[in-house]
Scaffold this motif. Sequence first.
Motif, PDB file in Angstrom:
ATOM      1  N   PRO A  17       0.813  -1.214   0.000  1.00 38.95           N
ATOM      2  CA  PRO A  17       0.000   0.000   0.000  1.00 38.95           C
ATOM      3  C   PRO A  17       0.852   1.272   0.000  1.00 38.95           C
ATOM      4  O   PRO A  17       0.313   2.369  -0.094  1.00 38.95           O
ATOM      5  N   LEU A  18       2.177   1.099   0.098  1.00 35.77           N
ATOM      6  CA  LEU A  18       3.116   2.224   0.038  1.00 35.77           C
ATOM      7  C   LEU A  18       4.119   1.978  -1.069  1.00 35.77           C
ATOM      8  O   LEU A  18       4.531   0.841  -1.314  1.00 35.77           O
ATOM      9  N   ARG A  19       4.542   3.064  -1.720  1.00 33.01           N
ATOM     10  CA  ARG A  19       5.618   2.998  -2.717  1.00 33.01           C
ATOM     11  C   ARG A  19       6.562   4.160  -2.469  1.00 33.01           C
ATOM     12  O   ARG A  19       6.118   5.297  -2.277  1.00 33.01           O
ATOM     13  N   GLY A  20       7.861   3.867  -2.513  1.00 29.09           N
ATOM     14  CA  GLY A  20       8.867   4.908  -2.367  1.00 29.09           C
ATOM     15  C   GLY A  20       9.554   4.848  -1.018  1.00 29.09           C
ATOM     16  O   GLY A  20       8.999   4.365  -0.037  1.00 29.09           O
ATOM     17  N   CYS A  21      10.800   5.354  -0.990  1.00 29.96           N
ATOM     18  CA  CYS A  21      11.586   5.279   0.239  1.00 29.96           C
ATOM     19  C   CYS A  21      12.784   6.221   0.108  1.00 29.96           C
ATOM     20  O   CYS A  21      12.846   7.069  -0.792  1.00 29.96           O
ATOM     21  N   SER A  22      13.749   6.089   1.010  1.00 30.17           N
ATOM     22  CA  SER A  22      15.048   6.757   0.906  1.00 30.17           C
ATOM     23  C   SER A  22      16.042   5.954   1.717  1.00 30.17           C
ATOM     24  O   SER A  22      15.673   5.213   2.638  1.00 30.17           O
ATOM     25  N   ARG A  23      17.305   6.101   1.375  1.00 24.29           N
ATOM     26  CA  ARG A  23      18.336   5.320   2.055  1.00 24.29           C
ATOM     27  C   ARG A  23      18.590   5.861   3.459  1.00 24.29           C
ATOM     28  O   ARG A  23      18.559   7.066   3.681  1.00 24.29           O
ATOM     29  N   VAL A  24      18.854   4.925   4.372  1.00 21.69           N
ATOM     30  CA  VAL A  24      19.055   5.328   5.756  1.00 21.69           C
ATOM     31  C   VAL A  24      20.341   4.766   6.352  1.00 21.69           C
ATOM     32  O   VAL A  24      20.841   5.277   7.356  1.00 21.69           O
ATOM     33  N   VAL A  64       7.162   9.279  -0.842  1.00 10.35           N
ATOM     34  CA  VAL A  64       6.418   8.050  -0.560  1.00 10.35           C
ATOM     35  C   VAL A  64       4.954   8.294  -0.900  1.00 10.35           C
ATOM     36  O   VAL A  64       4.393   9.331  -0.542  1.00 10.35           O
ATOM     37  N   ARG A  65       4.334   7.341  -1.594  1.00 12.82           N
ATOM     38  CA  ARG A  65       2.939   7.456  -1.987  1.00 12.82           C
ATOM     39  C   ARG A  65       2.094   6.377  -1.335  1.00 12.82           C
ATOM     40  O   ARG A  65       2.547   5.237  -1.164  1.00 12.82           O
ATOM     41  N   PHE A  66       0.886   6.757  -0.991  1.00 12.88           N
ATOM     42  CA  PHE A  66      -0.103   5.842  -0.429  1.00 12.88           C
ATOM     43  C   PHE A  66      -0.971   5.334  -1.573  1.00 12.88           C
ATOM     44  O   PHE A  66      -1.616   6.124  -2.277  1.00 12.88           O
ATOM     45  N   SER A  87       6.973  -4.085   1.008  1.00  8.94           N
ATOM     46  CA  SER A  87       8.292  -4.536   0.562  1.00  8.94           C
ATOM     47  C   SER A  87       8.972  -3.523  -0.348  1.00  8.94           C
ATOM     48  O   SER A  87      10.184  -3.592  -0.560  1.00  8.94           O
ATOM     49  N   MET A  88       8.203  -2.568  -0.901  1.00 10.05           N
ATOM     50  CA  MET A  88       8.766  -1.540  -1.780  1.00 10.05           C
ATOM     51  C   MET A  88       8.821  -0.181  -1.086  1.00 10.05           C
ATOM     52  O   MET A  88       8.815   0.865  -1.739  1.00 10.05           O
ATOM     53  N   SER A  89       8.899  -0.206   0.232  1.00  9.46           N
ATOM     54  CA  SER A  89       8.968   1.025   0.997  1.00  9.46           C
ATOM     55  C   SER A  89       9.455   0.687   2.394  1.00  9.46           C
ATOM     56  O   SER A  89       9.965  -0.418   2.637  1.00  9.46           O
ATOM     57  N   ASP A  90       9.325   1.616   3.304  1.00  6.09           N
ATOM     58  CA  ASP A  90       9.517   1.371   4.738  1.00  6.09           C
ATOM     59  C   ASP A  90       8.284   1.946   5.412  1.00  6.09           C
ATOM     60  O   ASP A  90       8.036   3.151   5.337  1.00  6.09           O
TER      61      ASP A  90
END
Length: 313
Positions: A17-24, A64-66, A87-90
């Motif tokens: 249900p989420l897409r997108g992230c960033s490195r941490v 990040v998109r819902f 799995s395609m986000s955090d």
Amino acid sequence: MAVTHTKIAWCDSVWNPLRGCSRVSDGCRFCYAERQAGRFSAPGYPYEGLVRKTSKGWTWTGEVRFIEKDLTLPLRWKKPRRIFVASMSDPFHEAVPDEWLDQMFAVMALAPQHVFQVLTKRPARMHAYFGAHHREFPWGRINEAALRLQRGRVHHDARIPFPAMRPLPNVWLGCSVENQSTADERIPWLLRTPAAVRFLSAEPLLQHVLMRWWLEGNDSSGHRPDWVVCGGESGPKARPCNLAWLRGVVQQCHAAGVACFVKQLGSNPYEEYPPHHGRSLPWPFFITLKDRKGAAIEEWPAELRVQQWPRGA
């Protein structure tokens, strides 16, 4: 219909249900999700604007998109599944508002036939969402979101008790650790967060990690992980994985009585041999495997063929 099947050994399906992230942290350097998103980032495709191409490959933009149309997918799956969430986000990315999380956990509450595996590299945010004290849980908001979903749906007849059971018995909360520094930073936050099952994902494992102190329940929270998944890195730029690091995780789990699941050896597994024949330092012997991710258990050393589940799972 969203793609939900997966080859991940410790789950049956993925739910995004989420897409997108960033490195941490360093474990994100060769993120499989970034590469996957890059394949579907052309104009009109699902990940347009969520990744950008650089000289070193694809990287997240931080947006990040819902994906509301995919929110209720698990409610349509009648047969019980182990479901890897986002799995395609955090799910606890700083760009994810509490309102999105409320709706996601409402779906989990409404689908008790499934087990939801929620994994994050940001356990401090996860702890903050659930509250430092039991009275501060977001259950009122989650219940309200569940009621709205029930009123608006025709395909699902289940009802959850209100207030919802806390913590939700079908939700496992986990955090990723790839080296000692991330283990030291993240594990305490996980152990202080209420959960039916707490787990660690030591993948990609980038060095030997000492975790026995937490596995034996010595944290001041009084809790310990229920399950540890470990594995080497895979992919075209995978960093080497010393099999001694994986053995170390397995041995620490066995000593503490914690379930352990070796997922894969990675794309570049090696054994480290002690100095000899004039060598002053240990030297690596890289192992060639038929499976490019090192995921074929029949190719592993016998002591690493360990795929246990947490108690009651």
